[in-house]
Design an enzyme around this catalytic site. Structure first.
Site, mmCIF file in Angstrom:
data_model
loop_
_atom_site.group_PDB
_atom_site.id
_atom_site.type_symbol
_atom_site.label_atom_id
_atom_site.label_comp_id
_atom_site.label_asym_id
_atom_site.label_seq_id
_atom_site.Cartn_x
_atom_site.Cartn_y
_atom_site.Cartn_z
ATOM 1 N N TRP A 105 57.058 36.467 44.448
ATOM 2 C CA TRP A 105 57.744 37.709 44.820
ATOM 3 C C TRP A 105 57.161 38.201 46.148
ATOM 4 O O TRP A 105 56.021 37.860 46.496
ATOM 5 C CB TRP A 105 57.596 38.774 43.733
ATOM 6 C CG TRP A 105 56.187 39.185 43.425
ATOM 7 C CD1 TRP A 105 55.372 38.671 42.462
ATOM 8 C CD2 TRP A 105 55.407 40.196 44.105
ATOM 9 N NE1 TRP A 105 54.142 39.278 42.489
ATOM 10 C CE2 TRP A 105 54.129 40.226 43.485
ATOM 11 C CE3 TRP A 105 55.640 41.082 45.154
ATOM 12 C CZ2 TRP A 105 53.112 41.094 43.880
ATOM 13 C CZ3 TRP A 105 54.631 41.951 45.550
ATOM 14 C CH2 TRP A 105 53.382 41.942 44.926
ATOM 15 N N GLU A 110 43.278 47.807 47.020
ATOM 16 C CA GLU A 110 43.971 46.561 47.392
ATOM 17 C C GLU A 110 43.948 46.348 48.909
ATOM 18 O O GLU A 110 43.827 45.219 49.384
ATOM 19 C CB GLU A 110 45.427 46.590 46.903
ATOM 20 C CG GLU A 110 45.598 46.584 45.392
ATOM 21 C CD GLU A 110 45.288 45.236 44.739
ATOM 22 O OE1 GLU A 110 45.124 44.240 45.452
ATOM 23 O OE2 GLU A 110 45.208 45.206 43.498
ATOM 24 N N GLU A 147 47.090 38.122 47.089
ATOM 25 C CA GLU A 147 46.626 39.496 46.930
ATOM 26 C C GLU A 147 47.155 40.411 48.040
ATOM 27 O O GLU A 147 47.381 41.602 47.821
ATOM 28 C CB GLU A 147 45.086 39.542 46.938
ATOM 29 C CG GLU A 147 44.445 39.041 45.667
ATOM 30 C CD GLU A 147 44.471 40.080 44.547
ATOM 31 O OE1 GLU A 147 44.610 41.272 44.841
ATOM 32 O OE2 GLU A 147 44.368 39.676 43.376
ATOM 33 N N HIS A 152 49.838 42.868 47.366
ATOM 34 C CA HIS A 152 49.635 44.030 46.506
ATOM 35 C C HIS A 152 49.500 45.325 47.311
ATOM 36 O O HIS A 152 50.203 46.305 47.060
ATOM 37 C CB HIS A 152 48.397 43.840 45.608
ATOM 38 C CG HIS A 152 48.475 42.625 44.725
ATOM 39 N ND1 HIS A 152 47.433 42.190 43.950
ATOM 40 C CD2 HIS A 152 49.490 41.742 44.513
ATOM 41 C CE1 HIS A 152 47.795 41.103 43.278
ATOM 42 N NE2 HIS A 152 49.034 40.808 43.618
ATOM 43 N N GLU A 157 39.250 40.914 38.244
ATOM 44 C CA GLU A 157 40.678 40.618 38.101
ATOM 45 C C GLU A 157 41.203 41.210 36.796
ATOM 46 O O GLU A 157 42.306 41.729 36.735
ATOM 47 C CB GLU A 157 40.940 39.107 38.144
ATOM 48 C CG GLU A 157 40.620 38.455 39.475
ATOM 49 C CD GLU A 157 41.584 38.831 40.603
ATOM 50 O OE1 GLU A 157 42.524 39.623 40.395
ATOM 51 O OE2 GLU A 157 41.390 38.312 41.717
ATOM 52 N N THR A 177 41.547 44.990 37.278
ATOM 53 C CA THR A 177 42.751 45.389 38.026
ATOM 54 C C THR A 177 44.012 45.101 37.211
ATOM 55 O O THR A 177 44.987 45.845 37.295
ATOM 56 C CB THR A 177 42.837 44.690 39.400
ATOM 57 O OG1 THR A 177 42.568 43.305 39.233
ATOM 58 C CG2 THR A 177 41.867 45.281 40.396
ATOM 59 N N ASP A 225 50.132 39.284 38.526
ATOM 60 C CA ASP A 225 49.349 38.456 39.463
ATOM 61 C C ASP A 225 47.870 38.497 39.096
ATOM 62 O O ASP A 225 47.176 37.472 39.099
ATOM 63 C CB ASP A 225 49.444 39.016 40.896
ATOM 64 C CG ASP A 225 50.617 38.437 41.675
ATOM 65 O OD1 ASP A 225 51.439 37.722 41.076
ATOM 66 O OD2 ASP A 225 50.702 38.720 42.893
ATOM 67 N N GLU A 226 47.391 39.699 38.815
ATOM 68 C CA GLU A 226 45.954 39.864 38.508
ATOM 69 C C GLU A 226 45.590 39.038 37.273
ATOM 70 O O GLU A 226 44.519 38.433 37.208
ATOM 71 C CB GLU A 226 45.593 41.335 38.269
ATOM 72 C CG GLU A 226 46.048 42.319 39.347
ATOM 73 C CD GLU A 226 45.332 42.168 40.681
ATOM 74 O OE1 GLU A 226 44.665 41.154 40.914
ATOM 75 O OE2 GLU A 226 45.473 43.095 41.518
ATOM 76 N N HIS A 235 45.195 35.472 38.221
ATOM 77 C CA HIS A 235 43.926 35.276 38.928
ATOM 78 C C HIS A 235 42.742 35.324 37.949
ATOM 79 O O HIS A 235 41.777 34.577 38.087
ATOM 80 C CB HIS A 235 43.750 36.341 40.015
ATOM 81 C CG HIS A 235 44.779 36.231 41.109
ATOM 82 N ND1 HIS A 235 45.071 37.262 41.969
ATOM 83 C CD2 HIS A 235 45.586 35.207 41.469
ATOM 84 C CE1 HIS A 235 46.011 36.867 42.818
ATOM 85 N NE2 HIS A 235 46.342 35.629 42.522
HETATM 86 FE FE LIG Z 1 43.119 40.747 42.134
HETATM 87 FE FE LIG Z 2 45.270 42.853 43.661
#
Ligand SMILES: [Fe+2]
Ligand SMILES: [Fe+2]
Length: 396
Positions: free
Chosen positions: A95, A138, A176, A179, A229, A232, A261-262, A265
Site C-alpha cells: 500500500w 514514525e 516504515e 507510516h 515493533e 507500535t 505492517d508493524e 516486522h
Molecule cells: Fe515499526
Molecule cells: Fe512504523
C-alpha cells in the site's frame, strides 16, 4: 540570518513506568549529553554547546559484543535470506499513503478534503495528541535506520550492501517510511493541529537521536526491535480502534493498515531472536536480561517541541490514560516474548545464564504488581497544554 539557540537548561527527566528509568541499570546510571555518543564511557557535566540536543542520555557503552561473535551473523546470511527477507513485501504489492488520502489530481479533491475535515471534527483533542506523538515517532525514521546500522555484523557497510542484513535494513526502512508519510499528510489535511510545532518537534527529535542502549550488539538490537515493533503494533491498533469508536472509519483504516505492517516486522525480528536463542542460548538470555534491566526505552523518548521539557512524559501520560499504550502493554509484550522464545524451557545454560533466565521469567509478575500499586494510588488530575494542538489543554 541569526541563529536562535535553544534556551532550555539540562535537567534530569521523570520517567513513566514504560519509558526509560535511569535506575535498575547494571551499569553506572550516569548521564551524558547526547552529542558525545562516539566517545565511549565518559561523563560530561551539563556542557552547553550550540546545537547540543536538548535532553540527556545515558553514558554510551559501545561494542559490548565480543568481536568473534560477528562471525555468527555472517554465517546466518543465507538463513536470513530464507527466513527474514520473506517477511518483506514487494513494492508493487505494498500500500502507499496515496491509497488512503484525497487525490490531489482529481476533480473531487476539495470535496474529499472537506469530508476528511468533517470527520476529524468528531475526534477529541487528547486523541490528536496521541496521533501526533505517534506520527512524530514514525517521522524520526532516519534515527532508526541509523540505529540498525550501528549494529556490528549486520550493518549496511556501504549504503547499498547486498548482504541479507543490509537488504533487510533498507527495505524495512522503506516500508516504515510510508507510516510517517501517511500520518503526516492526514494530520496536515485535517486542520486540527499546529503543523509548524509538530514539524519543529520532528526536527528536534531527529537532531537528538535515540538512546536505546543496544551497545552495537545485534543481540540487544534485535531484542529491542522485537519489543518495539510489537509496541507500535499495539498502539497503532488502539488508535485505529479509537478512531472507529469516534465514527472515523477511514482514519481507523489508516491506523490499522500501519499496525499490520508493524505486526509483519515484529514477526521478522522475533524470528531472528528465536534463531539466536537456538544457536547461542546463553548469549541471548544474557542479552534479554540486560535489555530488560535497562528497560526498553521508547524510540521517541528524546522528543522536545522547544517548549515542554517533559514532552515525552506528558505524551506518554495521555497514551496511558486513553489506553493506547500502557504499562500493562509493556508487561504483556514481555510476557508474549518470553513465551514466543520459550525462555522458561531453555536448558544447558551456564550459571549466569540460569540467573538471567530466572530474572526474565520473574519479571512480568513484578512489573504487573508495581503497575497495580501505582494504579491504586490516588492520582491528582493534571492538565497540560500541548503546543501540537495550539496550546489547548489536555488531561494527563
Ligand atoms: Fe515499526
Ligand atoms: Fe512504523
Amino acid at each position: 540570518m541569526s541563529l536562535k539557540l535553544n534556551p532550555i537548561t539540562f535537567q534530569s527527566r521523570k520517567y513513566t513506568p514504560f519509558s526509560l528509568p535511569p535506575m535498575a541499570s547494571l551499569r553506572s546510571p550516569k548521564f551524558v549529553v547526547a552529542s558525545v555518543l562516539n566517545s565511549g564511557p565518559k561523563e560530561v557535566e551539563n556542557v552547553k554547546k550550540p546545537f547540543s540536543p536538548p535532553l540527556e542520555v545515558h553514558v554510551q557503552v559501545t561494542h559490548s559484543m565480543p568481536p568473534q561473535k560477528i562471525e555468527l551473523f555472517k554465517n546466518l546470511e543465507d538463513w536470513a535470506e530464507q527466513n527474514v527477507l520473506v517477511h518483506l513485501k514487494p513494492v508493487e504489492k505494498c500500500w502507499q499513503p496515496q491509497d488512503f488520502l484525497p487525490d490531489p489530481a482529481s476533480e473531487g479533491f476539495h470535496d474529499q478534503v472537506k469530508e476528511l475535515r468533517e470527520r476529524a471534527k468528531e475526534l477529541p483533542d487528547d486523541y490528536f495528541v496521541v496521533l501526533v506523538g505517534d506520527m512524530i515517532t514514525e517521522e524520526a525514521l532516519p534515527t532508526y535506520q541509523t540505529m540498525l546500522n550501528t549494529l556490528d555484523g549486520v550493518r549496511d557497510e556501504t549504503g547499498a550492501s547486498l548482504t541479507s542484513w543490509a537488504v533487510w535494513n533498507r527495505a524495512w526502512t522503506a516500508e516504515e517510511n510510508r507510516h510517517g508519510d501517511l500520518l503526516n499528510k492526514y494530520l496536515y489535511l485535517c486542520g486540527r493541529v499546529d503543523m509548524k510545532q509538530i514539524e519543529k518537534t520532528i526536527q528536534y527529535l531527529i537532531g537528538s537521536g535515540m538512546d536505546p542502549r543496544t551497545e552495537n550488539s545485534p543481540y540487544l538490537g534485535f531484542i529491542y526491535t522485537s519489543f518495539q515493533e510489537r509496541a507500535t503494533f499495539i498502539s497503532h491498533g488502539n488508535t485505529a480502534r479509537h478512531a472507529k469508536e469516534h465514527g472515523d472509519i477511514k482514519l481507523a483504516q489508516i491506523c490499522g493498515t500501519i499496525a499490520s505492517d508493524e505486526k509483519r516486522h515484529e514477526t521478522a525480528y522475533t524470528k531472528i531472536v528465536e534463531k539466536l536463542f537456538e544457536i547461542d542460548p546463553d548469549g541471548t538470555i544474557l542479552a534479554l536480561a540486560d535489555m530488560m534491566k535497562k528497560k526498553i526505552s521508547m524510540p521517541a523518548h528524546l522528543m522536545y517541541d522547544g517548549r515542554d521539557n517533559n514532552l515525552f512524559e506528558h505524551f506518554s501520560a495521555v497514551t496511558q490514560r486513553l489506553g493506547v499504550y500502557t504499562a500493562k502493554d509493556y508487561a504483556d509484550i514481555l510476557e508474549f516474548l518470553v513465551g514466543r522464545w520459550k525462555v522458561e524451557e531453555l536448558t544447558g545454560l551456564s550459571g549466569e545464564g540460569r540467573k538471567a533466565q530466572d530474572y526474565v521469567c520473574g519479571l512480568t509478575p513484578r512489573i504487573r504488581r508495581l503497575e497495580e500499586r501505582s494504579q491504586s494510588r490516588v492520582k491528582q488530575t493534571r492538565v497540560m497544554p500541548f503546543s501540537w494542538i495550539f496550546d489547548r489543554e489536555v488531561k494527563l
